[in-house]
Design a protein around this motif. Structure first.
Motif: not given
Length: 85
Positions: A32-37, A39-59
C-alpha cells in the motif's frame, strides 16, 4: 460434514489464518505504500521486506522479539571465500 479447524478447502487460502495474517501485513506494510514501475523493482523491494519480516521485524507471538537472527548459509560463506574482509 465435519467442522474441524484443521481442514482447509483446496483453493480457499482465506480459510488459513496464518496466510491471511501474512498477506495483510505484506499489503499494509509494503504494497500500500509503494508504486512499482518494473517487475525487477517489485522483486527487490519485496525480497528486502521479506528478509526484514523474517529476521528483524518484532513478532507479537515471540514477545515482540525478531523471529530469527540473520544467519550465514553455506552459499553465503562460499561467496565470500577468497575475498578480502
Amino acid at each position: 460434514m465435519v467442522a474441524d479447524g484443521e481442514h482447509i478447502t483446496p483453493g480457499s487460502p482465506w480459510e488459513n489464518g496464518y496466510c491471511e495474517s501474512f498477506n495483510g501485513k505484506l499489503r499494509d506494510e509494503l504494497l500500500n505504500g509503494e508504486i512499482f514501475y518494473t517487475l525487477k523493482e517489485a522483486q527487490v523491494f519485496i525480497e528486502s521486506w521479506r528478509r526484514y519480516y523474517n529476521t528483524g521485524r518484532p513478532h507479537s507471538a515471540r514477545g515482540y522479539r525478531p523471529p530469527a537472527p540473520e544467519t550465514r548459509t553455506r552459499d553465503n560463506n562460499l561467496a565470500t571465500i577468497g575475498k578480502a574482509a
